[in-house]
Design a protein around this motif. Structure first.
Motif, short mmCIF file in Angstrom:
data_model
loop_
_atom_site.label_atom_id
_atom_site.label_comp_id
_atom_site.label_asym_id
_atom_site.label_seq_id
_atom_site.Cartn_x
_atom_site.Cartn_y
_atom_site.Cartn_z
N GLY A 239 58.86 -15.45 -18.07
CA GLY A 239 57.87 -14.62 -18.77
C GLY A 239 56.45 -14.97 -18.34
N ASN A 240 55.48 -14.67 -19.21
CA ASN A 240 54.08 -14.73 -18.81
C ASN A 240 53.35 -16.02 -19.16
N ASN A 241 54.06 -17.04 -19.67
CA ASN A 241 53.32 -18.23 -20.08
C ASN A 241 54.17 -19.48 -19.83
N PHE B 90 44.73 -14.59 -19.93
CA PHE B 90 44.55 -13.60 -21.00
C PHE B 90 45.12 -12.24 -20.57
N LEU B 91 45.00 -11.91 -19.29
CA LEU B 91 45.59 -10.64 -18.81
C LEU B 91 47.11 -10.66 -18.98
N LEU B 92 47.72 -11.80 -18.71
CA LEU B 92 49.17 -11.91 -18.90
C LEU B 92 49.53 -11.75 -20.38
N HIS B 93 48.68 -12.32 -21.22
CA HIS B 93 48.91 -12.21 -22.67
C HIS B 93 48.76 -10.75 -23.12
N VAL B 94 47.75 -10.08 -22.62
CA VAL B 94 47.54 -8.66 -22.96
C VAL B 94 48.79 -7.87 -22.57
N GLU B 95 49.30 -8.15 -21.39
CA GLU B 95 50.49 -7.41 -20.94
C GLU B 95 51.67 -7.69 -21.87
N SER B 96 51.82 -8.97 -22.27
CA SER B 96 52.95 -9.31 -23.15
C SER B 96 52.85 -8.59 -24.50
N ARG B 97 51.62 -8.34 -24.94
CA ARG B 97 51.41 -7.75 -26.28
C ARG B 97 51.57 -6.23 -26.28
N MET B 98 51.54 -5.63 -25.10
CA MET B 98 51.52 -4.16 -25.05
C MET B 98 52.69 -3.52 -25.78
N PHE C 264 33.91 -0.15 -18.18
CA PHE C 264 34.22 -1.56 -17.93
C PHE C 264 34.27 -2.35 -19.23
N GLN C 265 35.45 -2.86 -19.55
CA GLN C 265 35.62 -3.65 -20.78
C GLN C 265 35.63 -5.13 -20.43
N ASN C 266 34.62 -5.81 -20.94
CA ASN C 266 34.42 -7.22 -20.54
C ASN C 266 35.11 -8.13 -21.55
N MET C 267 36.39 -8.43 -21.27
CA MET C 267 37.23 -9.13 -22.26
C MET C 267 37.14 -10.65 -22.10
N ILE C 268 35.93 -11.14 -22.00
CA ILE C 268 35.77 -12.58 -21.82
C ILE C 268 34.66 -13.03 -22.76
N SER C 269 34.62 -14.33 -23.08
CA SER C 269 33.70 -14.70 -24.16
C SER C 269 32.24 -14.64 -23.72
N TYR C 270 31.44 -14.15 -24.63
CA TYR C 270 29.99 -14.11 -24.45
C TYR C 270 29.44 -15.42 -25.01
N SER D 176 45.55 -19.14 -25.06
CA SER D 176 44.13 -19.36 -25.24
C SER D 176 43.40 -18.06 -24.91
N GLU D 177 42.32 -17.79 -25.65
CA GLU D 177 41.56 -16.56 -25.38
C GLU D 177 40.68 -16.72 -24.15
N GLY D 178 40.31 -17.95 -23.87
CA GLY D 178 39.48 -18.20 -22.70
C GLY D 178 40.32 -18.83 -21.62
N LYS D 179 39.83 -19.96 -21.11
CA LYS D 179 40.58 -20.64 -20.06
C LYS D 179 41.87 -21.22 -20.65
N ALA D 180 42.97 -21.03 -19.93
CA ALA D 180 44.25 -21.53 -20.44
C ALA D 180 44.29 -23.05 -20.37
N LYS D 181 44.92 -23.64 -21.36
CA LYS D 181 45.15 -25.08 -21.29
C LYS D 181 46.61 -25.26 -20.94
N ARG D 182 46.87 -25.52 -19.66
CA ARG D 182 48.25 -25.54 -19.15
C ARG D 182 48.87 -26.93 -19.16
N VAL D 183 48.04 -27.96 -19.29
CA VAL D 183 48.57 -29.31 -19.17
C VAL D 183 48.28 -30.09 -20.43
N MET D 184 49.32 -30.68 -21.01
CA MET D 184 49.12 -31.61 -22.12
C MET D 184 49.59 -32.98 -21.64
#
Ligand code: DLL
Length: 437
Positions: A356-358, A187-195, A132-138, A422-430
């Motif tokens: 796309g993913n974002n 972040f999962l969508l970002h990971v997929e885009s980077r593959m 189990f890889q915990n890819m979220i901030s500690y 964003s590595e954590g919660k996405a900021k979708r609204v400006m």
């Protein structure tokens, strides 16, 4: 499908036994709360002076709501209900306004929280053979340590990778044969885009499941992640005020999130009238924590919008299921007088295969009017120098959004990977409109 339960007797207990357990635990929680000045005063106002004054679950409704504002005003120790020496950990959330709220845990509180998260993880079919890889901030955020402890409790091999750095994430996945990950859906969508860019083939990794939460996402986004990464994605809901993750989680039926009612009491209210909504309707989720002695919270207004599914779940658990949380009462945007939830826009864009993913929602003032712009990354199946399909896609997004929210947005198309991540919660609204004009 055969379902596996972490605590079969608790997860499948009859509703009447569950309610009896809730009543006993509510009394205990009220007892913890009465140790704080805040609740002693609040509860005295409604005639509750000792836990025995709670005669039935219906008495819960006598208790006034607790809000985030109350927690802020009580910062730092106002809600602490055990001697400082009995506290072994704190978590805090800074929130959007920057005023922190803090939650304290005793050793028993950590034990109960860990058990909740283990129950969620195990219920998705994981076991000791998983990596189990915990890819979220500690850190002060509850997602890292909460899932870390739950994963270890299940007996999985836990890799505390934290969030960000996709190159290192892929390396860890390959080196250790990661089968399960935890991350925000963005972040999962970002990971997929980077593959592809990082030269990682799907065959070179063993991934089969992901827990995705900490921010709202649509059913289409889940499907997109599942199809692109060829994994099962489970929705995970929680908030720091209720320990963090482990409050409600999808089981393998993936038909709503079981709220662990032996540890939390959930109510859905109309946020304007503060009265309960009719069964099954959407409203604000109010939670009472039955499992934390060091910072008890009764009838806490989460500001999250959801509702309960009616009817039993195929998995056999008796704990009621929450619908996917679509957003928060304070997420609502008012654009030229029209109420819009960002999730309505996500539902449109993420359902389109050409997208796309974002994406990003920008609101500005143009003269006296508000101007909504939706910036969308295009999918890899569309070329940025081919104008005809681009124009067609732009028109399609614009008209579908307009049909959904009645506002005609400006739509900008961007190359894949070019919008901020964003590595954590996405900021979708400006929202760039000046305040108070
Ligand atoms: O986000 C705890 C958590 C960590 C949950 C990891 C799941 C996974 P906070 O930072 O306090 O805690 O933010 C809580 O995030 O009130 C919701 O508005 C939102 N949220 C959390 N999970 C979901 C979800 C953690 N699955 C706030 N769907 C909550 C929609 C979610 N919104």
């Amino acid at each position: 499908m055969s379902y596996q339960y972490w605590s079969p007797e608790l997860e499948t207990m009859s509703r009447s036994d569950l309610e009896a357990l809730q009543l006993a635990r509510l009394r205990e929680a009220v007892g913890w709360a009465l140790r704080t000045t805040f609740y002693r005063e609040r509860l005295a106002g409604v005639g509750i002076r000792e836990s025995g004054d709670i005669a039935s679950l219906a008495d819960l409704r006598r208790i006034p709501y607790t809000t985030k504002q109350d927690l802020r005003e009580g910062f730092p120790y106002g809600f602490l209900s055990v001697p400082r020496e009995d506290v072994v950990r704190l978590h805090a959330s800074s929130g959007t306004t920057g005023t922190p709220t803090t939650i304290y845990f005793s050793r028993d509180d950590i034990r109960r929280w860990t058990d909740n998260v283990a129950r969620c993880i195990y219920g998705t079919g994981c076991n000791r053979s998983d990596v189990f890889q915990n890819m979220i901030s500690y850190g002060l955020f509850t997602g890292g340590l909460g899932f870390h402890a739950g994963g270890e409790e299940v007996g999985m091999l836990v890799i505390p990778s934290g969030s960000g750095n996709t190159t290192r994430q892929f390396r860890l996945m390959r080196d250790f044969g990661t089968t399960v990950v935890h991350a925000t859906p963005s972040f999962l969508l970002h990971v997929e885009s980077r593959m592809k860019e990082e030269g990682v083939s799907r065959e070179s990794i063993k991934l089969r499941k992901a827990f995705a939460g900490a921010e709202p996402y649509s059913e289409d986004t889940r499907r997109r992640i599942e199809e692109l990464l060829k994994i099962d994605v489970y929705n995970s809901y929680g908030l720091s005020e209720m320990n963090g993750p482990g409050v409600a989680f999808e089981c393998q039926a993936k038909d709503g999130l079981h709220l662990w009612e032996d540890r939390y009491i959930g109510e859905i209210i109309n946020p304007d009238t503060l009265e309960p909504v009719a069964e099954g309707e959407t409203g604000e989720l109010v939670l009472t924590c039955l499992c934390r002695e060091a910072t008890p919270l009764l009838r806490y207004r989460t500001r999250d919008l959801s509702g309960f599914y009616t009817g039993p779940c195929a998995c056999g658990r008796t704990h009621r299921r929450l619908r996917r949380i679509t957003g928060r009462t304070d997420d609502m945007l008012i654009i030229n007088g029209v109420n819009v939830f960002p999730s309505q826009i996500e539902e449109v864009v993420m359902a389109m295969k050409e997208v796309g993913n974002n994406y990003l929602i920008v609101i500005e003032k143009e003269g006296v009017l508000d101007r909504l712009t939706v910036k969308v990354e295009v999918g890899t199946n569309i070329f940025m120098d081919d104008t005809r399909p681009l124009n067609a896609l732009r028109d399609k997004i614009r008209s579908t959004i307009q049909a959904s929210i009645t506002i005609n947005p400006r739509v900008e198309l961007h190359e894949g990977g070019s919008l901020p991540v964003s590595e954590g919660k996405a900021k979708r609204v400006m929202d760039n409109r000046p305040r108070d004009v």
